[in-house]
Write an enzyme that holds these catalytic residues in place. Structure first.
Site, mmCIF file in Angstrom:
data_model
loop_
_atom_site.group_PDB
_atom_site.id
_atom_site.type_symbol
_atom_site.label_atom_id
_atom_site.label_comp_id
_atom_site.label_asym_id
_atom_site.label_seq_id
_atom_site.Cartn_x
_atom_site.Cartn_y
_atom_site.Cartn_z
ATOM 1 N N HIS A 1 -3.250 -5.622 1.009
ATOM 2 C CA HIS A 1 -3.887 -5.044 -0.029
ATOM 3 C C HIS A 1 -4.445 -5.824 -1.102
ATOM 4 O O HIS A 1 -5.341 -5.475 -1.731
ATOM 5 C CB HIS A 1 -2.467 -4.261 -0.750
ATOM 6 N N LYS B 1 8.131 3.570 2.488
ATOM 7 C CA LYS B 1 9.484 3.851 2.116
ATOM 8 C C LYS B 1 9.533 3.661 0.685
ATOM 9 O O LYS B 1 9.434 2.661 -0.049
ATOM 10 C CB LYS B 1 10.084 3.449 3.091
#
Lengths: 174, 286
Positions: free
Chosen positions: A36, A101
């Site tokens: 990222h 999650k």
């Protein structure tokens, strides 16, 4: 249980609601902290991203190495809140589905609504089970990151639940 | 002056490395029966359908992991060891280096993820999951006990330490633990196990909290004060409604383990070390 094909259509994406249990099949891309960071840096430098994120799904995962004969090793989700600083920048490039999650920031949830995007929650710590639902794995970018590199996965019947939908509902604040 | 020279036992380096490798691979793929039993018990008691479903996934996962030798979780952790070294043992090699060699082999041959970076700021992966975190203690006898846990970051990142004051007492400890679990929410992969350290000083408190996570789930603290706290905390934490993966339910915590140590007249340190449901550990005595 809703069966969904990835990449998912806009109509399907906007129809999803927090709490919907989904079974995903199709294509997604992996990425966690390091990938990222590199992708966001590429955007800042007006460089090309390793894949066109427009309309795609990114799964926050760093799998264990595949044993001989396996497609992938254990491959459960990592905690997605660590991607909060990066995800909205990728959404500006068209990213619509994020899979990981755990709860995320308010800023992140607002960005989902702004972009008509969704966040799907996968049960953490079930990487062995999930490895059976991955049918193909292809390296796309940043091989030096090892498990943190970007891979394209072909998945089948991958279980998830809609945690944040595109209209601001939040399954964590049930 | 005459002194009696006692012959000292040695442990072959190869054996130590092999056994370290073995327990690492086993810990990563086989969840202890006692953890499985608790998960099954909680699944039966859960009324929340999402919580029941998640516990079902977790139980199915450990079965696949065990039968197909796949890591239970992709986060195969940073290697943590507690080693009890018998004072009648003699080592003609570097014990820590041998343990690290076991880590190298275990993580390579077990196809486990290498999740360690050499420096917290350069973030360069060491590619063999070393160095391990090793805690040493000297004990009587001529045995070496090695306890190992692959500690993942999801739950470790949600762990906290606070220096309370004596006036804070049990209510202060309870508040801090409950706040920690609430803040962790779904991020720590509940149902969790809590290792609580009370007393000692800044670093001792954290170490005994970590060591508490190595205690068997059925084990109750010897000190009645700690035992009472374990019961109170387990009940209070499960009343929070965090639930499996933070999506609601009454199964937030499988066990609370409190370890205590003497402390300064002015201090009441508290450390909360969170363990996710993939509570993996293994030990061997050589």
């Amino acid at each position: 249980m809703k069966k969904i094909t990835l990449p998912m259509s806009e109509a399907v994406r906007l129809s999803l609601r927090a709490g919907d249990e989904v079974s995903l099949s199709g294509i997604l891309y992996t990425g966690r902290d390091a990938a990222h960071q590199l992708m966001v840096k590429a955007i800042e430098n007006h460089e090309k991203l390793p894949f066109d994120v427009n309309g795609q799904a990114i799964y926050h995962v760093g799998p264990t190495p595949a044993k001989p004969g396996q497609v992938i090793g254990s491959c459960g989700p990592t905690s997605s809140y660590r991607m909060d600083p990066y995800s909205p920048i990728l959404m500006k490039q068209g990213l619509k589905v994020m899979i990981g999650k755990g709860p995320r920031s308010d800023e992140y949830r607002r960005a989902l609504v702004d972009h008509g995007a969704v966040y799907l929650d996968v049960t953490g710590g079930i990487g062995a089970l999930l490895s059976k639902r991955v049918k193909a794995m292809e390296l796309i970018a940043y091989p030096w990151l090892e498990s943190e590199a970007v891979f394209r996965l072909t998945i089948e019947d991958f279980p998830a639940i809609v945690a944040y939908d595109s209209v601001g509902n939040d399954l964590f604040h049930h | 002056m005459e002194t009696e020279v006692k012959s000292m036992r040695t442990i072959p380096k190869d054996l130590l490395i092999q056994e370290t490798e073995r327990i690492i691979i086993e810990a990563a793929t086989v969840l202890d029966d006692e953890v499985v039993c608790r998960l099954e018990r909680h699944q039966k008691q859960e009324v929340n359908p999402i919580a029941r479903h998640i516990l079902g996934e977790i139980l199915e996962n450990q079965l696949i992991a065990k039968t197909e030798h796949i890591p239970i979780c992709q986060d195969t952790g940073m290697a943590v060891f507690f080693v009890d070294i018998g004072v009648d043992l003699h080592f003609d090699y570097d014990l820590d280096e041998a343990l690290n060699e076991g880590v190298r082999r275990g993580y390579k041959n077990g196809y486990l993820r290498k999740s360690v970076v050499a420096h917290p700021l350069n973030r360069k992966n060491t590619l063999d999951n070393t160095p391990a975190v090793i805690h040493h203690a000297f004990v009587l006898g001529d045995r070496l006990r090695i306890r190992f846990a692959p500690k993942g970051a999801g739950s470790e990142n949600m762990s906290r330490l606070k220096m309370l004051t004596p006036a804070d007492g049990v209510p202060g400890i309870m508040d801090f633990v409950l706040e920690t679990v609430r803040l962790a929410g779904g991020k720590a992969c509940p149902p969790i196990i809590l290792g609580i350290g009370i007393g000692g000083n800044f670093e001792t408190c954290a170490t005994i909290a970590k060591e508490a996570l190595f205690r068997p789930l059925e084990d109750e603290a010897k000190d009645p004060l700690d035992r009472d706290l374990e019961k109170k905390l387990l009940e209070a934490v499960n009343a929070l409604g965090v639930g499996p993966m933070g999506l609601g339910g009454k199964t937030t915590c499988l066990a609370v383990k409190v370890n205590s140590f003497a402390c300064h007249i002015a201090s009441l340190p508290v450390a909360v070390n969170i363990q996710c449901h993939a509570a993996r550990h293994k030990e061997v005595t050589l």
